[in-house]
Design an enzyme around this catalytic site. Structure first.
Site, PDB file in Angstrom:
ATOM      1  N   GLN A 314       0.849  -1.185   0.000  1.00  0.00           N
ATOM      2  CA  GLN A 314       0.000   0.000   0.000  1.00  0.00           C
ATOM      3  C   GLN A 314       0.891   1.242   0.000  1.00  0.00           C
ATOM      4  OE1 GLN A 314      -4.121  -1.554   2.000  1.00  0.00           O
ATOM      5  NE2 GLN A 314      -2.752  -0.442   3.349  1.00  0.00           N
ATOM      6  N   HIS A 333      -7.635   2.078   0.546  1.00  0.00           N
ATOM      7  CA  HIS A 333      -7.837   1.711   1.959  1.00  0.00           C
ATOM      8  C   HIS A 333      -8.501   2.863   2.711  1.00  0.00           C
ATOM      9  CE1 HIS A 333      -6.011  -0.644   5.596  1.00  0.00           C
ATOM     10  NE2 HIS A 333      -7.288  -0.355   5.751  1.00  0.00           N
TER      11      HIS A 333
END
Length: 385
Positions: A314, A333
């Site tokens: 991420q 996210h």
């Protein structure tokens, strides 16, 4: 005086907001089950503001600088020349969010010679190598429960989005069409389906409670079985593990922390035991599901849909296969970073820092690692092998 290194995601593309869609936030008396909300001595931000991006600074600058500490805030966290890498060397405290994690690997922990505290502004501390933190005597803490309900709401939204085929139908409207048959060809009712959660902690249990009114059959597995009265109230069926649960479920939602016992749990074999046309929701951690197995199951039609907002790494690269696989409902996210949740995790982060600098105990429910071992919530939820 301490140096606090805070890693946050970038500001909005059009710049930091000058106003918001709503004025303020609803008042909450506490979390379900009785845990109190964060209780810092004060806050230096407006509830409902964008606090999780670089300019928001989690509302910490005035507090830290008034005490003589140094605050460094950056979004540049990856690579040997990143701001994070350079500033880590003499940082006493590192603050990071699961949505934009600064991975504290064993190598980085060894490099951070002054590091005493790693704080997750949110929930989920798997971006910190817990074994290395234990070895180095670093305390690891997170703001437990701050965004559990936020994530649970996101899970329910994603379940309905997949089952009702919402995203393709919405796309038809945006593109100027009225193709009803195309929209409903993959649309079903959730009513009557069997829905199971892997883990029934704060998030998983909140998901189960929110799904009960949909008249579904609810299943769960967890290393800690729920009280009998909760099982009876929600009509839950308990399974000893994921392998025995998923063959019975039309929808499975993953709400477990990432640790050695859960990594690659949803591999090709386990997914193959799910009924054809099942849906898989993962707002926990991406590495709980094997990347290639998810893609193959969607391409073959074994899974009818996959949704989640967790990726590895991420941020996800532009060519990540989950961006282009069929019948997905992926988001960046965001499930635990609503403006409502940011107010709580910013306040909780300040509470942890106040405790740390004042030499007072950090709440047991916030602790993941302390005193050279798993502690508090960490001892309940994580394993290091």
């Amino acid at each position: 005086m301490a140096k606090v290194l805070c890693v946050l995601y970038d500001d909005p593309v059009d710049g930091y907001p000058t106003g918001y869609a709503r004025d303020g936030l609803p008042h909450l008396d506490g979390y379900p089950g009785g845990q109190t909300l964060p209780t810092p001595q004060a806050i230096d931000f407006t509830p409902g503001a964008l606090l999780g991006s670089v300019s928001g600074e989690l509302g910490l600058r005035r507090f830290l600088e008034s005490r003589g500490h140094t605050l460094v805030v950056t979004s540049d966290k990856d690579g040997p020349e990143s701001v994070f890498e350079r500033e880590l060397v003499d940082a006493d405290v590192v603050i990071s969010q699961p949505f934009w994690p600064a991975y504290l690997t064993p190598e980085r922990i060894a490099k951070a010679r002054n590091l005493k505290l790693a704080v997750t502004a949110g929930i989920g501390s798997d971006h910190v190598d817990l074994a290395a933190a234990i070895e180095a005597g670093v305390t690891v803490a997170e703001v437990t429960y701050c965004n559990s309900i936020s994530v649970a709401e996101h899970v329910v939204m994603m379940i309905l989005g997949l089952v009702r085929n919402y995203l393709p139908a919405h796309r038809i409207v945006n593109e100027g069409g009225w193709h009803i048959a195309d929209a409903v060809a993959r649309s079903y009712d959730l009513e009557g389906m069997h829905v199971g959660t892997v883990a029934a902690g704060r998030i998983g249990l909140a998901v189960l409670r929110r799904l009960k009114p949909f008249d579904v059959h609810l299943h769960y597995t967890d290393r800690h079985r729920l009280p009998t009265e909760v099982e009876q109230d929600l009509g839950l069926t308990f399974h000893p593990d994921a392998a025995t649960m998923v063959p019975h479920c039309d929808v499975v939602t993953i709400n477990a922390p990432l640790h050695p016992e859960t990594e690659d749990l949803f591999n090709a074999h386990l997914i193959s035991t799910m009924p054809r046309g099942a849906y898989l929701i993962n707002t926990a951690r991406a590495k709980i599901a094997t990347q290639e197995a998810v893609v193959q199951a969607l391409e073959s039609g074994h899974l009818a849909g996959y949704a989640g907002d967790v990726w590895y790494p991420q941020p996800a690269p532009a060519n990540h296969p989950w961006r282009t696989m069929p019948h997905h409902g992926m988001t960046p996210h965001i499930s635990g970073s609503s403006l409502s949740a940011q107010t709580r995790y910013a306040a909780g982060t300040r509470e942890i820092l106040e405790n740390f600098f004042d030499g007072s105990p950090i709440r047991d429910e916030y602790l993941i690692v302390d005193g050279g071992k798993l502690a508090g919530t960490g001892a309940h939820s994580y394993s290091t092998r």
